[in-house]
Design an enzyme around this catalytic site. Structure first.
Site, mmCIF file in Angstrom:
data_model
loop_
_atom_site.group_PDB
_atom_site.id
_atom_site.type_symbol
_atom_site.label_atom_id
_atom_site.label_comp_id
_atom_site.label_asym_id
_atom_site.label_seq_id
_atom_site.Cartn_x
_atom_site.Cartn_y
_atom_site.Cartn_z
ATOM 1 N N HIS A 92 30.709 9.261 -25.862
ATOM 2 C CA HIS A 92 31.981 8.775 -26.416
ATOM 3 C C HIS A 92 33.137 8.781 -25.209
ATOM 4 O O HIS A 92 33.222 9.688 -24.219
ATOM 5 C CB HIS A 92 32.425 9.774 -27.337
ATOM 6 N N ASP A 93 33.971 7.881 -25.158
ATOM 7 C CA ASP A 93 35.176 7.813 -24.476
ATOM 8 C C ASP A 93 35.021 7.634 -23.135
ATOM 9 O O ASP A 93 36.018 7.762 -22.362
ATOM 10 C CB ASP A 93 36.147 9.227 -24.626
ATOM 11 N N GLY A 130 30.799 12.902 -22.000
ATOM 12 C CA GLY A 130 32.047 12.179 -22.457
ATOM 13 C C GLY A 130 33.161 12.197 -21.517
ATOM 14 O O GLY A 130 33.367 12.811 -20.538
#
Length: 263
Positions: free
Chosen positions: A123-124, A141
């Site tokens: 994520h991200d 992440g």
């Protein structure tokens, strides 16, 4: 050619499919997915959540895009998104997760990326163009990866790390510090082994450009005095050399973040 959807595939109402899209057996496409022109999903591929897959994308069997971040207790929301650029390939069991809303909610993958078997984009992350991840590479992440970065198989990168463009991450490397543009790192924990000269030559960097990068590299990492003193001096000495300054500015922008250095 018209879009083709295999009878066993499940494309939810609301999904947006471009022209000349092929959805293979047992695929699942979510209601909030956008699939660009010319994309091909082989059997059992999944495009979940709020995911935008750019044109000419290819998902091999069991590749999965857009699932929720691996954060305990997290529930998918419209603010959690994944954007994948054009001409990207995700091989078998490769994954890319959507972002966390409190950090902006977006995971982004650039154009012409090739993500091999079992590789993971968490994520991200913000991934540049022409990035290659070999088998079972794992990115935690909030990682930033520049253009034309190559990852050897089984490499892993710590969360919030930055990797500059044209860097090379050796197979099995465990990266817990930032990696300079044009650098090559190996080992656990990863250390600079030099510059990615092979990759730079393949991408057409000429001798004068290579000399510029090499000179800045030597001045920053092997000059006299403390590291911060060498960095400040190099910023003055190479102020009119853009490639040298790309390396220097990358380090400066990291502030107090640790950076991979030679062993």
């Amino acid at each position: 050619m018209p879009t083709q959807i295999h009878p066993t595939a499940f494309v939810e109402d609301g999904a947006q499919l471009g022209t000349d899209v092929t959805i293979g057996p047992f695929c699942h496409v979510s209601a909030n997915a956008v699939i660009g022109d010319g994309c091909k999903l082989h059997s059992h591929a999944v495009v979940a959540g709020h995911t935008n897959l750019g044109r000419n994308g290819v998902l091999f069997p069991h590749a999965t895009l857009g699932c929720s971040p691996q954060v305990i207790g997290f529930e998918s929301t419209p603010e959690s998104r994944l954007e994948v650029g054009e001409n990207c390939t995700f091989r078998e069991y490769a994954t890319a997760h959507a972002g966390m809303p409190k950090f902006g909610g977006l995971t982004k993958v650039g154009d012409h990326c090739y993500i091999m078997i079992g590789a993971h984009i968490a994520h991200d992350n913000v991934i540049g163009n022409h990035v290659v991840m070999a088998n079972n590479v794992s990115l935690a992440g909030h990682i930033e990866v520049g253009d034309h970065v190559w990852f050897g198989g089984l490499a892993a990168v710590h969360q919030f790390s930055r990797i500059g463009r044209n860097a090379f991450i050796g197979g099995g490397a465990i990266v817990v510090e930032d990696v300079i543009p044009f650098g090559s790192v190996v080992g656990n924990h990863a250390k600079l082994s030099g510059l990615n000269m092979v990759g730079l030559k393949r991408r057409g960097f000429d001798k004068s450009q290579l000399m510029q990068i090499r000179s800045a590299y030597k001045a920053v990492f092997f000059g006299e005095g403390l590291f911060k003193e060498r960095l400040a001096k190099a910023a003055q000495d190479f102020a009119d050399q853009p490639l040298a300054m790309e390396l220097i500015s990358f380090i400066q922008a990291g502030g107090d973040r640790p950076i991979c250095k030679p062993a």
